[in-house]
Design a protein around this motif. Sequence first.
Motif, short mmCIF file in Angstrom:
data_model
loop_
_atom_site.label_atom_id
_atom_site.label_comp_id
_atom_site.label_asym_id
_atom_site.label_seq_id
_atom_site.Cartn_x
_atom_site.Cartn_y
_atom_site.Cartn_z
N LYS A 169 -25.50 38.35 -56.70
CA LYS A 169 -24.40 39.29 -56.86
C LYS A 169 -23.73 39.56 -55.50
CE LYS A 169 -24.62 43.90 -57.42
NZ LYS A 169 -25.15 45.15 -57.93
N GLY A 170 -24.54 39.75 -54.47
CA GLY A 170 -24.02 40.01 -53.13
C GLY A 170 -23.25 38.83 -52.57
N ALA A 171 -23.78 37.63 -52.79
CA ALA A 171 -23.09 36.42 -52.31
C ALA A 171 -21.75 36.27 -53.02
CB ALA A 171 -23.97 35.19 -52.55
N GLY A 172 -21.72 36.61 -54.29
CA GLY A 172 -20.46 36.55 -55.04
C GLY A 172 -19.44 37.55 -54.50
N ALA A 173 -19.90 38.76 -54.22
CA ALA A 173 -19.00 39.79 -53.67
C ALA A 173 -18.50 39.38 -52.29
CB ALA A 173 -19.73 41.14 -53.58
N TYR A 174 -19.38 38.81 -51.48
CA TYR A 174 -19.01 38.38 -50.13
C TYR A 174 -17.99 37.24 -50.21
CZ TYR A 174 -19.68 37.66 -45.12
OH TYR A 174 -19.49 37.57 -43.76
N SER A 175 -18.26 36.28 -51.08
CA SER A 175 -17.32 35.15 -51.24
C SER A 175 -15.96 35.62 -51.74
CB SER A 175 -17.89 34.13 -52.23
OG SER A 175 -19.04 33.53 -51.71
N SER A 176 -15.97 36.55 -52.67
CA SER A 176 -14.70 37.10 -53.17
C SER A 176 -13.91 37.77 -52.06
CB SER A 176 -14.96 38.11 -54.29
OG SER A 176 -15.50 37.48 -55.41
N LYS A 177 -14.60 38.51 -51.22
CA LYS A 177 -13.93 39.19 -50.11
C LYS A 177 -13.38 38.18 -49.12
CE LYS A 177 -13.66 43.05 -49.84
NZ LYS A 177 -12.56 43.97 -50.20
N VAL A 178 -14.13 37.13 -48.83
CA VAL A 178 -13.64 36.08 -47.91
C VAL A 178 -12.40 35.41 -48.50
CG1 VAL A 178 -14.18 33.80 -46.92
CG2 VAL A 178 -15.85 35.66 -46.76
N MET A 179 -12.42 35.13 -49.80
CA MET A 179 -11.25 34.52 -50.45
C MET A 179 -10.05 35.46 -50.41
SD MET A 179 -12.00 31.49 -51.10
CE MET A 179 -10.60 31.03 -52.07
N GLU A 180 -10.29 36.75 -50.62
CA GLU A 180 -9.22 37.75 -50.55
C GLU A 180 -8.59 37.75 -49.16
OE1 GLU A 180 -9.14 42.58 -50.21
OE2 GLU A 180 -10.45 41.73 -51.77
N PHE A 181 -9.42 37.72 -48.13
CA PHE A 181 -8.91 37.72 -46.75
C PHE A 181 -8.18 36.42 -46.43
CE2 PHE A 181 -12.44 40.85 -45.34
CZ PHE A 181 -11.71 41.92 -45.82
N THR A 182 -8.71 35.30 -46.93
CA THR A 182 -8.07 34.01 -46.71
C THR A 182 -6.67 34.00 -47.33
OG1 THR A 182 -10.22 32.90 -46.67
CG2 THR A 182 -8.29 31.52 -47.08
N ALA B 65 -13.25 41.51 -40.11
CA ALA B 65 -14.59 41.24 -39.57
C ALA B 65 -15.49 42.46 -39.75
CB ALA B 65 -14.50 40.85 -38.11
N LYS B 66 -14.94 43.64 -39.51
CA LYS B 66 -15.71 44.88 -39.69
C LYS B 66 -16.11 45.04 -41.15
CE LYS B 66 -15.49 49.86 -39.09
NZ LYS B 66 -14.67 51.02 -38.83
N GLU B 67 -15.16 44.82 -42.05
CA GLU B 67 -15.45 44.97 -43.48
C GLU B 67 -16.49 43.95 -43.95
OE1 GLU B 67 -13.05 45.24 -47.74
OE2 GLU B 67 -11.91 45.34 -45.87
N LEU B 68 -16.36 42.71 -43.49
CA LEU B 68 -17.36 41.69 -43.86
C LEU B 68 -18.74 42.02 -43.29
CD1 LEU B 68 -15.36 38.34 -43.59
CD2 LEU B 68 -16.22 39.45 -45.66
N GLY B 69 -18.76 42.54 -42.07
CA GLY B 69 -20.04 42.95 -41.48
C GLY B 69 -20.71 44.05 -42.27
N GLU B 70 -19.93 45.06 -42.67
CA GLU B 70 -20.47 46.16 -43.48
C GLU B 70 -20.93 45.66 -44.84
OE1 GLU B 70 -17.20 48.90 -43.46
OE2 GLU B 70 -17.70 49.68 -41.46
N LEU B 71 -20.13 44.78 -45.44
CA LEU B 71 -20.51 44.22 -46.74
C LEU B 71 -21.78 43.39 -46.62
CD1 LEU B 71 -19.91 43.79 -49.75
CD2 LEU B 71 -18.42 41.88 -49.10
N GLY B 72 -21.87 42.59 -45.58
CA GLY B 72 -23.08 41.78 -45.36
C GLY B 72 -24.31 42.65 -45.19
N GLN B 73 -24.17 43.73 -44.45
CA GLN B 73 -25.30 44.64 -44.25
C GLN B 73 -25.70 45.31 -45.56
OE1 GLN B 73 -24.57 47.67 -41.32
NE2 GLN B 73 -26.73 48.08 -41.04
#
Length: 144
Positions: free
Chosen positions: A59-72, A114-122
Motif C-alpha cells: 500500500k505504501g509503495a503504491g502511495a509513493y509511486s502515485s505521488k512520484v507520478m503526480e510530481f512528474t 522532496a520534503k513531501e516524498l521524504g515525509e511520505l517515505g517515513q
Amino acid sequence: MTNATDPFSASIIPFEVPEQVRALAEKGVSQARENYAKFKDAAETHNSAIEAFFANASKGAGAYSSKVMEFTKANTTASLDFAQELFGVKSPSEAMELWAGFARKQFEAFTAQAKELGELGQKVATETVEPIKESATKLFKPAA
C-alpha cells in the motif's frame, strides 16, 4: 527352557510405575501441551504480522509511486508551459527573465516535492514495520 533371571520370561512380575514418576510424567506432558499451544499462538500471530507488513509495504509503495507520478506530471506540465511561453518572447532579456522565474519556481517545487516524498517515505516505513513491532512486543513480553 526358561531361566528365572531372564527379563523376558513370563514368570517375572510386570514393572509398575511409581505414582510420583507417573505424576511427574503427566505434569511434563501437560507442560509440553501448554508450550505447544503458546508456540502455535505465537506463530499464528507472527504470520498475521508478516501478512500485515507486506500489505502495508505494498500500500505504501503504491502511495509513493502515485505521488512520484503526480510530481512528474506537474513538472512536465510546468516545463511544457515554460517552453510555450519561451516561444513568445521578443528579446533575449525577456527570455532570461522568464528562465530565471521558471528556475526559481521549479527549485521551490522540487524542494517542496522532496520534503513531501521524504515525509511520505517515513510514514510508509513507520506504518510498514508497526505490525512486526507489535508482534515482537507481544512475543517477548514477560509473562505476568
